[in-house]
Design a protein around this motif. Structure first.
Motif, PDB file in Angstrom:
ATOM      1  N   ARG A 125      89.065 -41.533  76.484  1.00  0.00           N
ATOM      2  CA  ARG A 125      88.957 -40.102  76.748  1.00  0.00           C
ATOM      3  C   ARG A 125      90.292 -39.532  77.221  1.00  0.00           C
ATOM      4  NH1 ARG A 125      83.867 -42.054  79.196  1.00  0.00           N
ATOM      5  NH2 ARG A 125      82.227 -41.632  77.677  1.00  0.00           N
ATOM      6  N   TYR A 126      91.034 -40.326  77.941  1.00  0.00           N
ATOM      7  CA  TYR A 126      92.344 -39.889  78.439  1.00  0.00           C
ATOM      8  C   TYR A 126      93.360 -39.793  77.305  1.00  0.00           C
ATOM      9  CZ  TYR A 126      96.380 -39.695  81.601  1.00  0.00           C
ATOM     10  OH  TYR A 126      97.510 -39.314  82.264  1.00  0.00           O
ATOM     11  N   GLY A 178      92.714 -37.035  73.104  1.00  0.00           N
ATOM     12  CA  GLY A 178      92.896 -35.601  72.863  1.00  0.00           C
ATOM     13  C   GLY A 178      91.656 -34.933  72.310  1.00  0.00           C
ATOM     14  N   GLU A 201      89.428 -33.449  74.259  1.00  0.00           N
ATOM     15  CA  GLU A 201      89.186 -32.290  75.126  1.00  0.00           C
ATOM     16  C   GLU A 201      87.723 -32.154  75.548  1.00  0.00           C
ATOM     17  OE1 GLU A 201      91.153 -28.759  73.518  1.00  0.00           O
ATOM     18  OE2 GLU A 201      92.329 -30.081  72.215  1.00  0.00           O
ATOM     19  N   GLY A 202      87.104 -33.289  75.852  1.00  0.00           N
ATOM     20  CA  GLY A 202      85.726 -33.282  76.328  1.00  0.00           C
ATOM     21  C   GLY A 202      84.690 -33.110  75.235  1.00  0.00           C
ATOM     22  N   ARG A 234      85.958 -35.767  68.628  1.00  0.00           N
ATOM     23  CA  ARG A 234      87.049 -35.515  67.701  1.00  0.00           C
ATOM     24  C   ARG A 234      86.852 -36.310  66.413  1.00  0.00           C
ATOM     25  NH1 ARG A 234      93.493 -35.270  68.891  1.00  0.00           N
ATOM     26  NH2 ARG A 234      94.162 -35.083  66.719  1.00  0.00           N
ATOM     27  N   LEU A 244      87.704 -30.662  66.401  1.00  0.00           N
ATOM     28  CA  LEU A 244      86.824 -30.941  67.534  1.00  0.00           C
ATOM     29  C   LEU A 244      85.437 -30.380  67.255  1.00  0.00           C
ATOM     30  CD1 LEU A 244      89.225 -30.076  70.505  1.00  0.00           C
ATOM     31  CD2 LEU A 244      88.855 -32.291  69.395  1.00  0.00           C
ATOM     32  N   GLY A 278      83.885 -37.068  74.320  1.00  0.00           N
ATOM     33  CA  GLY A 278      85.236 -36.996  74.849  1.00  0.00           C
ATOM     34  C   GLY A 278      86.223 -37.921  74.175  1.00  0.00           C
ATOM     35  N   ALA A 318      92.141 -29.664  67.167  1.00  0.00           N
ATOM     36  CA  ALA A 318      92.671 -30.388  68.319  1.00  0.00           C
ATOM     37  C   ALA A 318      94.099 -29.932  68.586  1.00  0.00           C
ATOM     38  CB  ALA A 318      92.632 -31.890  68.056  1.00  0.00           C
ATOM     39  N   THR A 319      94.515 -30.019  69.840  1.00  0.00           N
ATOM     40  CA  THR A 319      95.844 -29.536  70.204  1.00  0.00           C
ATOM     41  C   THR A 319      96.916 -30.623  70.156  1.00  0.00           C
ATOM     42  OG1 THR A 319      95.345 -29.924  72.553  1.00  0.00           O
ATOM     43  CG2 THR A 319      94.903 -27.711  71.663  1.00  0.00           C
ATOM     44  N   GLN A 320      96.519 -31.877  69.999  1.00  0.00           N
ATOM     45  CA  GLN A 320      97.510 -32.944  69.910  1.00  0.00           C
ATOM     46  C   GLN A 320      97.175 -33.870  68.747  1.00  0.00           C
ATOM     47  OE1 GLN A 320      96.616 -34.564  73.941  1.00  0.00           O
ATOM     48  NE2 GLN A 320      96.343 -36.545  72.929  1.00  0.00           N
TER      49      GLN A 320
END
Length: 492
Positions: A80-81, A84, A86-87, A90, A95, A117, A145-147
């Motif tokens: 989850r860390y 990416g 984001e909860g 993916r 997302l 996540g 997704a942002t990354q």
């Protein structure tokens, strides 16, 4: 403060994973890269080829991988860390919110809830052969997704895996499903054998029969593994008969090992460290770890079942969270049956039950850890492979299948057989895999992905050789050279 710790550990661990690769000289790295690219080696080559290959399937070293107390929960927290998501959930670079869908998911709510996540791209691809799930996805779309994805493995439409999946999808329409009933009968029969041999072992106070019972327990656990990959069913609970948990194995085996074998994301690699170090990292293992496994390895095999249960117990106390469920009582059904049928022999029952569990664990480790991955010819994190390697080709490269079980469903089910097809399509029952073999082999030939086979004895030897290996190797497709020559001849 909370984020700083993992980031520091992440940087330290990532540097360590690269140490085997970076210890090579710049010239050696260029030579390997040029060789892989099919270019002529030359001392004046520049660093431009470096991005075309990798030694890990992830861009980031997994957070919490090197925690001394490894559990499925901190593995998921690390994902989850890093992922990416984001909860959310993916898939590729999109997302999705599957919260409401989880309760109606045909495979079982647990599969969706566990992966919240995280990046579930690989799980989505392998667990859904038909296009139904893919067509439903837009209903749950949230945003991009942002990354970038952390995992390097790819699913190009005309790549090996997607091509094979399309052909398997078509072939499934012609498959006879009747053999799946035999899988169920085998597990049911093994459960009966466990009960019968347990009764006889206590009645006759025989440790020899106890060995037979242990063999049956081990066979039941491995055969039930076929069912924990599938949608919820009662036979998956047979996996719990000797202290393992189908629920935790759906993470450590189905989601971690199956999707990312022989990599830094594979819990069936990291969970045995520092005692069994399968990755070819020179700084990960000293001489005792490299060669001592010949002697202490069998003791580790015998401890697998009980240690998994004790680990859940310790995790419950340390985290203040209950890690147990009602199905964790299943391991106690066997001694309860032994007592119900022989109530006057409580001392003998305890001794024999403990003996059966330890011996079953030994057989499980002996068979499971040499089933197909831990071989010097198999690709491991630390070895050199394409930077954007096809998911299916990566799976093929990490397996060396055990010879001698094909053709017998009983042998396949109880020895982790048909390893290639099972890894590529884990939700399919082992009983129907032989009907897909022709399509599989034809696609392998087309893409230059040959199968590798090894005998039972050589698999065990190879496992220990892999534990001793510290030199990285370069990915070499089994049939790529012949395939390239054939295409060249056709053009000529």
């Amino acid at each position: 403060m909370v984020e700083c710790g993992p980031q520091i550990r992440l940087q330290q661990c990532y540097r360590r994973t690269r140490s085997v690769w970076t210890c090579l000289t710049a010239y050696e790295r260029n030579v390997m890269a040029e060789s892989f690219e099919g270019k002529s080696s030359h001392i004046s080559a520049n660093q431009a080829a470096v991005p075309s290959y990798a030694t890990d399937i992830t861009h980031r070293y997994p957070t919490f991988r090197d925690e001394p107390f490894k559990t499925v929960h901190n593995w998921l927290d690390g994902k989850r860390y890093d992922d990416g998501a984001e909860g959310l959930w993916r898939i590729n670079d999109d997302l999705y919110d599957l919260e409401d869908f989880a309760h109606t998911y045909p495979g079982g709510t647990e599969w969706i809830q566990l992966t919240k996540g995280t990046d579930i791209t690989e799980a989505f691809e392998t667990h859904h052969i038909s296009r139904r799930a893919e067509l439903m996805l837009p209903k749950f779309y949230v945003r991009r997704a942002t990354q970038p994805r952390n995992c390097r493995l790819t699913f190009h439409e005309h790549g090996f895996y997607r091509t094979l999946k399309q052909r398997i999808r078509e072939q499934l329409g012609r498959v006879n499903p009747a053999p799946k009933e035999r899988s169920r009968q085998i597990v049911d029969g093994l459960i009966v054998c466990v009960m019968l041999t347990a009764y006889l072992a206590v009645r006759l106070e025989s440790f020899a029969i106890g060995i037979v019972c242990a063999i049956c327990v081990n066979a039941t656990v491995i055969a039930a593994h076929n069912f924990l990959h599938q949608r919820d069913n009662w036979r998956m609970y047979a996996f719990n008969i000797a202290f393992l948990s189908y629920r935790e194995w759906r993470v450590s085996h189905a989601i971690s090992h199956h999707l990312f074998p022989n990599s830094v994301l594979d819990m069936e690699i990291s969970s045995f460290e520092p005692f069994l170090c399968y990755l070819p990292w020179a700084d990960l293992k000293n001489s005792f770890q490299r060669y001592g496994s010949w002697f202490y390895g069998p003791f580790i095999y015998g401890s697998i079942f009980l240690s998994e249960y004790l680990k859940r117990l310790m995790d419950s106390f340390s985290q203040g969270k209950n890690r147990f469920h009602l199905d964790d009582l299943i391991p106690f059904l066997l001694p309860a049956f032994m007592y119900a049928t022989n109530p006057e022999r409580i001392g003998v029952i305890f001794q024999l039950w403990l003996f059966v569990v330890l011996m079953a664990s030994f057989f499980f480790g002996l068979i499971g850890l040499s089933a197909g991955h831990h071989h010097p010819k198999a690709l491991h994190s630390g070895d050199l492979f394409p930077n954007d390697m096809d998911f299916g080709l990566y799976q093929m490269a990490t397996i060396v299948e055990r010879r001698g079980v094909e053709g017998s469903l009983l042998k396949v089910l109880t020895t982790f057989g048909d390893h290639y097809l099972h890894h590529l399509f884990p939700t399919l029952d082992h009983a129907i895999l032989p009907q897909l073999n022709d399509v599989f082999l034809a696609t392998c030939e087309e893409f230059g992905a040959g199968k590798r086979l090894s005998s039972w004895f050589s698999q065990y030897i190879a496992q220990n050789l892999q534990l001793a290996r510290v030199q990285p190797k370069q990915y070499q497709p089994e049939m790529m050279a012949n395939r390239g020559k054939t295409k060249h001849d056709q053009r000529a």
